[in-house]
Each structure stands twice: as C-alpha cells, then as structure tokens.
Design an enzyme around this catalytic site. Structure first.
Site, PDB file in Angstrom:
ATOM      1  N   LYS A 171       0.850  -1.185   0.000  1.00 42.44           N
ATOM      2  CA  LYS A 171       0.000   0.000   0.000  1.00 42.44           C
ATOM      3  C   LYS A 171       0.885   1.234   0.000  1.00 42.44           C
ATOM      4  O   LYS A 171       1.918   1.264   0.668  1.00 42.44           O
ATOM      5  CB  LYS A 171      -0.910   0.034   1.238  1.00 42.44           C
ATOM      6  CG  LYS A 171      -1.759   1.302   1.342  1.00 42.44           C
ATOM      7  CD  LYS A 171      -2.563   1.380   2.634  1.00 42.44           C
ATOM      8  CE  LYS A 171      -3.309   2.701   2.737  1.00 42.44           C
ATOM      9  NZ  LYS A 171      -4.089   2.836   3.973  1.00 42.44           N
ATOM     10  N   GLU A 230      -9.130  12.173  12.417  1.00 38.95           N
ATOM     11  CA  GLU A 230      -8.224  11.066  12.750  1.00 38.95           C
ATOM     12  C   GLU A 230      -7.311  11.384  13.925  1.00 38.95           C
ATOM     13  O   GLU A 230      -6.431  12.245  13.838  1.00 38.95           O
ATOM     14  CB  GLU A 230      -7.372  10.698  11.529  1.00 38.95           C
ATOM     15  CG  GLU A 230      -6.505   9.473  11.745  1.00 38.95           C
ATOM     16  CD  GLU A 230      -5.952   8.912  10.456  1.00 38.95           C
ATOM     17  OE1 GLU A 230      -5.186   7.937  10.528  1.00 38.95           O
ATOM     18  OE2 GLU A 230      -6.283   9.436   9.377  1.00 38.95           O
ATOM     19  N   GLU A 261      -7.552  -2.365   3.085  1.00 36.92           N
ATOM     20  CA  GLU A 261      -6.820  -1.144   3.412  1.00 36.92           C
ATOM     21  C   GLU A 261      -6.954  -0.818   4.894  1.00 36.92           C
ATOM     22  O   GLU A 261      -5.978  -0.455   5.560  1.00 36.92           O
ATOM     23  CB  GLU A 261      -7.341   0.017   2.560  1.00 36.92           C
ATOM     24  CG  GLU A 261      -6.637   1.332   2.827  1.00 36.92           C
ATOM     25  CD  GLU A 261      -7.198   2.485   2.016  1.00 36.92           C
ATOM     26  OE1 GLU A 261      -6.764   3.630   2.249  1.00 36.92           O
ATOM     27  OE2 GLU A 261      -8.081   2.250   1.160  1.00 36.92           O
TER      28      GLU A 261
END
Length: 467
Positions: free
Chosen positions: A222, A271, A315
C-alpha cells in the site's frame, strides 16, 4: 475582566528569577487561574493585533476540551522530523526549571507545549513550509483552557537572571488587560475566489498506475498518495472566520489552527493519532472512505457498500495491524475491536476502529508518536518502502499535512491528531491537501474522485461550495 493576582504573580516571578540565577539557566514562571467562561474564538481573535503569527487553536473531536494559545514564551524547533530525544529532553528541562503556581493537576492547563512535526524526516522543507521547518513547538504566553464548562487562564513568562520583576509584572498585566477586554463581532464578508490551480489529473492518475504496477513486482502492499489544490482570493484569508465555519460544519472532528509567522496551518481532522491521559492510551484506525449520500437511504446504502468492499476492508486492516504492532510493546493491555464501524462526517464516511490501551503513566507521548507515525493510513505498507516511494515520486511537499499536530502538558497528558482535511494559508493564498490509499486493485479514476471528496471540508469553508 482582568484576573491577574499581583501578589501571587510577584512571588512566582521572584522565585523563577532566583531559580534562573541559581541554575544559570532561564526559568519559566507559570501561573494558572480559573476565570469566567468566554467565547474561545473571540479570545483567539482578540489576540490578532498583538500576537498575529503566534496563535494556536485546538478543539478535540468530543468538543469538551478547547485550547487557545497566544504569544510565544519559548519555542522548540525540531532539527529533524520526529526528533523524539531532542524534543523530549528540551521539554523535560523546561519543566524541571519552571516555577508553577495557581491551579494545578488540570489536564490541558498550566505548562503546555503545542506544535506539529513534518511528515518526512528526510525531505527538506519547501519554501511554503519553511516557517514550520521539520517541526515547531511552543509554550504560549497566554493559554486559555476550556473543559467541562470551566475556563482557566495560564500565563507563562521566561525569566532570566537579569530580569526586573516589577517590569515583567507590569508588562504581563498590560497584555492581559488588552487580551481580555474585547468587544468584537465576526464579519461575514465574502472573499472572492480569483483562480485555482489543480495538479494535472492525468499526471496524478498516471502516478497511481505506477504505484499499482510497483506492487506487482515488489513487497509494497500500500502507498498513500496525496495531491494539492491551490486557491487565490481577492483578500487575505481570515483564519478566525475559517475556524468559526469549521466548528459549525465539521462536528465530530478535531478543529485546529497553528500559526508560524505569516503562515497558518488549519483544518478539521477526523483522525486521532494518539491521546494519553494518565495511564490510558487511545488511538484510532481510520482508512477506507466513501461519499455521504444525498438522503438517509442513499447514505445507508453507501455505508453498506463501504463496509462490504474488499479493497477498503483490506486497506483498513493494514492500518489496524500496524497500529496494533506499534503499540503492543508500549501497552500492558490493548483493546482493538475485530470489526470496524462507520464514522460519518459531513462530507465523507470512513471505516473506523477505536484503540484503547493501558500504559506506564510516565510514558512520553512522543514515544508513541515515534512508533505510530506515519501509520499505514498516511504512509503505506511496509512503512520504509512506502515512504521512500512517496519521497521519490510524489510531486508536493506535505509539510505538516498528514503529520502529528497537538499538545502535551506537564502531567504527561496530551493528544496528537493527524493533520488531514487541512489547508496551509498564506495571505490571499491557500493550499489544500488530500490523499488516498493505493492498493494493487486501485482504480485511478476512483482514487482521484476520493481525493476530490476530501477537499470538501476546506472548500466549503473557504469557498462556500465544491469546485
């Protein structure tokens, strides 16, 4: 609404000067008092004239803690990003030599360091990010702390062996009176957008294809790619007005702003990187995204698509596994749910997994940052290879974007979130940032659209619409 206690102030400053003379090092006099509650944004704005370029604003995503700092009593510049030892050591020396009085033991009040680190330790800051360097932290001269319907004002002064106490006291009183005697309303004036400069879509999607191809021949699983959008307005952008709108529009996010001279980095991030409160440690896994629906039915349908999408679940799992690995050696206990839930913000919804741990109360929050940043949500997997690929191929300097920004106090508490859904403001100019996780089955057009959605919060605030 002056709150200074001159007798306490005088005693504290005298002690700090005496300590500076004894140690041969400057000493911080730090005084905290409970005050009447007030409008935090008006406090932030009232400091513009005297402290422009030296302000920060922080409101956590639960909206039960607001910190506003104005003035810079002292600063710490990181010589390289995530220079954990340097920052920890300097902060520890400041605390050891400080003289503290007034209210104590209040999380987020008193002696407090606020700042952020750059994304990439090996990348020299571009001209846009020069004021922040590889990382910038500072102890504010005045700190307003608002938590659980209580307000506290902390004043911090650096005292040298040669200082005259009465001069320091008189100066502090003048500044405090000016800061708290405000009668200001927000103007809701329009600021016309003159032009925008986007990265070439074809070039950016070609970069996504390159990343996908690399994953076929290497162990790179990723890589997170970002792009920028530059806006130019008729008049200088007002950070107070932007913060006001972010607070109105982006509930459930951490709203932040940090000035460095003529530059201001601000945003509303969903976040959390890490929060430490006593021996409790909190983090979050946020990866996998989809748009909000036009109505409740469509929104529910989009959410179910996200929950059941193999690419997004993979993911997200990459992020969960790296966060677990990063924190397992720091925590005696670690609680991470097996299945993610949906976090719904105004413009976008995410797969979200909360993380809670029990740690040593003496643990430095900077130790946790060093282990966590960047998570697979912002860098990629494996971390070293992903960062090298980003450094070599990405056509922008992230600066503080996607990096830890937050605070730590003298009691070992603090919180750092990830600087996403954000913009760098310089006068009439704004640079918006957005990124997405690229996996081996990523479709470039879909990744481009995801970044467009992530520009939404700042576009709504600065322009009033999507472009």
């Amino acid at each position: 609404m002056a709150v200074i206690d001159e007798s306490d102030c005088r005693e504290t400053i005298h002690r700090a000067i005496s300590r500076a003379k004894e140690s041969g090092q400057n000493s911080v006099a730090c005084m905290t008092r409970k005050i009447e509650t007030l409008d935090p944004l008006l406090f932030y704005r009232s400091a513009r004239e005297r402290y422009a370029g030296e302000r920060f604003y922080w409101e956590n995503n639960e909206h039960d803690l607001i910190l506003i700092g104005v003035g810079i009593a002292l600063s710490i510049k990181a010589e390289k990003a995530l220079d954990d030892v340097q920052i920890k050591d300097k902060w520890a020396r400041i605390q050891r030599n400080a003289v503290i009085s007034g209210e104590q033991g209040i999380e987020g009040a008193g002696l407090l360091l606020f700042g952020g680190l750059s994304f990439d330790a090996k990348k020299k800051p571009s001209a846009d990010w020069t004021p922040f360097g590889q990382g910038l932290f500072y102890l504010p001269t005045f700190l307003l702390t608002m938590r659980e319907n209580q307000a506290y004002l902390t004043r911090s002064i650096v005292c040298t062996p040669e200082d005259e106490p009465e001069l320091l006291i008189r100066r502090m009183k003048e500044h405090e009176n000016a800061l708290l005697s405000f009668h200001i309303d927000f103007e809701d004036e329009q600021n016309q957008l003159l032009f925008k400069q986007d990265q070439n879509p074809d070039d950016w999607m070609h970069l996504v294809r390159e990343a996908v191809q690399v994953m076929d021949t290497t162990d790179l699983r990723k890589v997170v790619l970002a792009r920028s959008l530059k806006l130019s307005f008729q008049k200088p952008i007002n950070s107070e007005r932007a913060l006001h709108k972010l607070r109105e529009q982006q509930s459930g996010t951490c709203v932040f702003s940090m000035e460095a001279g003529a530059s201001c980095f601000l945003g509303a991030t969903p976040e959390r990187l890490v929060k430490k409160s006593g021996n409790h440690l909190y983090s979050a896994c946020l990866a996998g995204s989809i748009a909000r629906g036009k109505d409740a039915e469509e929104d529910e349908r989009f959410g179910q698509i996200l929950i059941n999408d193999q690419k997004n679940r993979m993911e997200h799992q990459y992020v969960v596994s790296t966060v677990r690995s990063s924190l397992s050696n720091l925590c005696d206990q670690l609680t991470i749910p097996e299945v993610p839930i949906l976090m719904k913000n105004r413009n976008i919804q995410h797969l979200y997994t909360p993380v809670e741990g029990i740690c040593d109360e003496k643990l430095s929050i900077f130790d946790a940052i060093e282990r966590l940043h960047p998570t697979a949500a912002l860098g990629g997997l494996p971390r070293t290879q992903a960062l090298e690929w980003i450094r070599t191929h990405e056509k922008l300097d992230r600066g503080l974007y996607a990096s830890p920004i937050g605070w730590c106090d003298a009691h070992g508490n603090g919180e750092f979130d990830v600087g996403i859904r954000s913009a760098l403001i310089q006068g009439e100019q704004a640079i918006l940032f957005a990124g997405c996780g690229v996996l081996e089955d990523s479709i470039p057009e879909q990744e481009y659209e995801e970044t467009a959605i992530k520009f939404g919060p700042m576009m709504n605030v600065l322009v009033g619409r999507k472009l």
